[in-house]
Motif scaffolding. Structure first.
Motif, PDB file in Angstrom:
ATOM      1  N   LEU A   1       0.830  -1.203   0.000  1.00 56.60           N
ATOM      2  CA  LEU A   1       0.000   0.000   0.000  1.00 56.60           C
ATOM      3  C   LEU A   1       0.867   1.256   0.000  1.00 56.60           C
ATOM      4  O   LEU A   1       0.600   2.211  -0.747  1.00 56.60           O
ATOM      5  N   ILE A   2       1.902   1.269   0.821  1.00 56.63           N
ATOM      6  CA  ILE A   2       2.791   2.431   0.880  1.00 56.63           C
ATOM      7  C   ILE A   2       3.471   2.663  -0.463  1.00 56.63           C
ATOM      8  O   ILE A   2       3.597   3.801  -0.927  1.00 56.63           O
ATOM      9  N   GLN A   3       3.891   1.585  -1.105  1.00 55.64           N
ATOM     10  CA  GLN A   3       4.531   1.708  -2.411  1.00 55.64           C
ATOM     11  C   GLN A   3       3.578   2.327  -3.432  1.00 55.64           C
ATOM     12  O   GLN A   3       3.975   3.163  -4.247  1.00 55.64           O
ATOM     13  N   GLY A   4       2.314   1.943  -3.372  1.00 55.60           N
ATOM     14  CA  GLY A   4       1.326   2.492  -4.303  1.00 55.60           C
ATOM     15  C   GLY A   4       0.944   3.925  -3.992  1.00 55.60           C
ATOM     16  O   GLY A   4       0.660   4.711  -4.900  1.00 55.60           O
ATOM     17  N   LEU A   5       0.958   4.292  -2.718  1.00 54.95           N
ATOM     18  CA  LEU A   5       0.578   5.641  -2.313  1.00 54.95           C
ATOM     19  C   LEU A   5       1.706   6.643  -2.532  1.00 54.95           C
ATOM     20  O   LEU A   5       1.466   7.832  -2.751  1.00 54.95           O
ATOM     21  N   GLY A   6       2.946   6.174  -2.414  1.00 57.18           N
ATOM     22  CA  GLY A   6       4.078   7.085  -2.518  1.00 57.18           C
ATOM     23  C   GLY A   6       4.450   7.630  -1.152  1.00 57.18           C
ATOM     24  O   GLY A   6       3.695   7.527  -0.175  1.00 57.18           O
ATOM     25  N   LYS A   7       5.620   8.248  -1.078  1.00 52.44           N
ATOM     26  CA  LYS A   7       6.143   8.723   0.203  1.00 52.44           C
ATOM     27  C   LYS A   7       6.176  10.244   0.304  1.00 52.44           C
ATOM     28  O   LYS A   7       6.752  10.799   1.241  1.00 52.44           O
ATOM     29  N   ASP A   8       5.562  10.931  -0.658  1.00 53.50           N
ATOM     30  CA  ASP A   8       5.547  12.395  -0.605  1.00 53.50           C
ATOM     31  C   ASP A   8       4.656  12.869   0.539  1.00 53.50           C
ATOM     32  O   ASP A   8       3.665  12.216   0.900  1.00 53.50           O
ATOM     33  N   ALA A   9       4.993  14.021   1.082  1.00 51.91           N
ATOM     34  CA  ALA A   9       4.163  14.611   2.132  1.00 51.91           C
ATOM     35  C   ALA A   9       2.882  15.167   1.528  1.00 51.91           C
ATOM     36  O   ALA A   9       2.888  15.759   0.448  1.00 51.91           O
ATOM     37  N   VAL A  10       1.782  14.952   2.196  1.00 54.93           N
ATOM     38  CA  VAL A  10       0.484  15.447   1.744  1.00 54.93           C
ATOM     39  C   VAL A  10      -0.159  16.220   2.890  1.00 54.93           C
ATOM     40  O   VAL A  10       0.244  16.110   4.047  1.00 54.93           O
ATOM     41  N   SER A  11      -1.162  17.004   2.569  1.00 50.02           N
ATOM     42  CA  SER A  11      -1.878  17.766   3.584  1.00 50.02           C
ATOM     43  C   SER A  11      -3.015  16.926   4.135  1.00 50.02           C
ATOM     44  O   SER A  11      -3.876  16.466   3.383  1.00 50.02           O
ATOM     45  N   MET A  12      -3.008  16.703   5.441  1.00 51.79           N
ATOM     46  CA  MET A  12      -4.089  15.937   6.058  1.00 51.79           C
ATOM     47  C   MET A  12      -4.565  16.654   7.318  1.00 51.79           C
ATOM     48  O   MET A  12      -3.843  17.439   7.922  1.00 51.79           O
ATOM     49  N   GLN A  13      -5.807  16.373   7.675  1.00 49.03           N
ATOM     50  CA  GLN A  13      -6.404  16.971   8.861  1.00 49.03           C
ATOM     51  C   GLN A  13      -5.952  16.209  10.092  1.00 49.03           C
ATOM     52  O   GLN A  13      -5.996  14.978  10.130  1.00 49.03           O
ATOM     53  N   THR A  14      -5.469  16.915  11.097  1.00 52.02           N
ATOM     54  CA  THR A  14      -5.062  16.271  12.346  1.00 52.02           C
ATOM     55  C   THR A  14      -5.757  16.957  13.510  1.00 52.02           C
ATOM     56  O   THR A  14      -6.049  18.144  13.475  1.00 52.02           O
ATOM     57  N   SER A  15      -6.019  16.175  14.548  1.00 44.42           N
ATOM     58  CA  SER A  15      -6.748  16.717  15.690  1.00 44.42           C
ATOM     59  C   SER A  15      -6.347  15.961  16.946  1.00 44.42           C
ATOM     60  O   SER A  15      -6.041  14.768  16.903  1.00 44.42           O
ATOM     61  N   ALA A  16      -6.364  16.663  18.080  1.00 44.35           N
ATOM     62  CA  ALA A  16      -6.071  16.026  19.363  1.00 44.35           C
ATOM     63  C   ALA A  16      -7.283  15.262  19.890  1.00 44.35           C
ATOM     64  O   ALA A  16      -7.172  14.467  20.818  1.00 44.35           O
ATOM     65  N   VAL A  17      -8.455  15.508  19.290  1.00 48.85           N
ATOM     66  CA  VAL A  17      -9.683  14.808  19.666  1.00 48.85           C
ATOM     67  C   VAL A  17     -10.197  14.054  18.444  1.00 48.85           C
ATOM     68  O   VAL A  17      -9.861  14.385  17.307  1.00 48.85           O
ATOM     69  N   PRO A  18     -11.024  13.024  18.642  1.00 48.60           N
ATOM     70  CA  PRO A  18     -11.447  12.191  17.507  1.00 48.60           C
ATOM     71  C   PRO A  18     -12.254  12.914  16.435  1.00 48.60           C
ATOM     72  O   PRO A  18     -12.177  12.554  15.260  1.00 48.60           O
TER      73      PRO A  18
END
Length: 282
Positions: A16-33
């Protein structure tokens, strides 16, 4: 339905990682669910880190071992184009079969989504029909039919405080602010790898990733193209004619607000009745 070899192949995190690539992408992060998009807490992280993090307690982990919750919704690098899973991710695109029942000429977009265990996506509705293909991990989906929306908006002394103040998480909410939410009809389902869920337009839904999760959504139009916002990238902007009507409602409110409460109340009740008689189907 045969979803392709993705359910088996994507169990292998290295593949899966090989198919997705290792470049940085923008993702939403939160300290709460709860991921609600109101907080613009995006971070640049690699999808590899999200996938690898899930391996610390087993690939199909049911607990989040990181300090934050992460949610990735794929967007094209060229923001003038629409998300297209089969074009954006050629390394794994052929692993997923597009459902035959979706009219290809009406397809709007296809979106790859990856989330850490425990992540909850705020309740919302889409203006297009869509199908969710669950590929990795398990998800819980709570859905409400469109007619229940009145019960899911914040109430203040019996009067809506904000027209867009929709209940964020039907699993945990303040019953004083949403006193009718418990009366709303709801459907709950658990999706396992290989499951498919059809979500009709305007069905309100909230999704919780019970485990590290990978899925693909496919959206398609049911109405003629001119009904949809040309700047809509994810199928969730209100329809063009509805947005114009909303502007008219705001204008009507401003005009009636110039009247004393006694007179304003009389005309408001007349207009509300007219709207219900002409537009609302019981």
């Amino acid at each position: 339905m045969d979803m392709g070899c993705c359910v088996d192949k994507w169990r292998n995190s290295s593949y899966l990682i090989q198919g997705l690539g290792k470049d940085a992408v923008s993702m939403q992060t939160s300290a709460v669910p709860l991921i609600d998009f109101k907080q613009k807490n995006f971070q640049k992280k690699s999808l590899e880190s999200l996938v690898e993090g899930s391996k610390l307690c087993g690939y199909n982990c049911t607990r989040n071992v990181t300090r934050d919750f992460s949610y990735f919704r794929a967007t094209p690098r060229n923001r003038s184009t629409l998300p297209d899973f089969w074009k954006q991710w050629p390394g794994i695109a052929n692993d997923v079969h597009k459902p035959d029942f979706i009219p290809s000429e009406k397809v709007f977009s296809s979106v790859l989504r990856i989330s850490s265990a425990g992540t909850v996506l705020f309740m919302h509705y889409d203006v297009m029909d869509n199908v969710l293909l669950q590929i990795c991990g398990r998800k819980e989906v709570i859905l409400f039919p469109p007619k229940e929306i009145d019960k899911l908006q914040q109430t203040y002394f019996g009067v809506p405080k904000k027209s867009n103040d929709l209940l964020c998480d039907p699993r945990c909410y303040d019953a004083r602010r949403y006193p009718l939410a418990g009366e709303a009809k709801r459907w709950e389902c658990h999706l396992n790898p290989g499951d498919l869920l059809f979500i009709p337009a305007f069905w309100l839904h909230s999704v919780k990733s019970l485990e590290f999760s990978v899925s693909v959504n496919i959206f398609w139009r049911r109405l003629p193209t001119d009904n949809y916002d040309k700047k809509d990238m994810f199928g969730n902007r209100d329809l063009v004619f509805a947005r114009r009507a909303d502007e008219g409602v705001s204008k009507a409110i401003r005009l009636l607000s110039r009247l004393p409460a006694y007179y304003r109340d009389f005309y408001a009740r007349r207009f509300i009745r007219k709207l219900r008689e002409v537009l609302i189907e019981d």
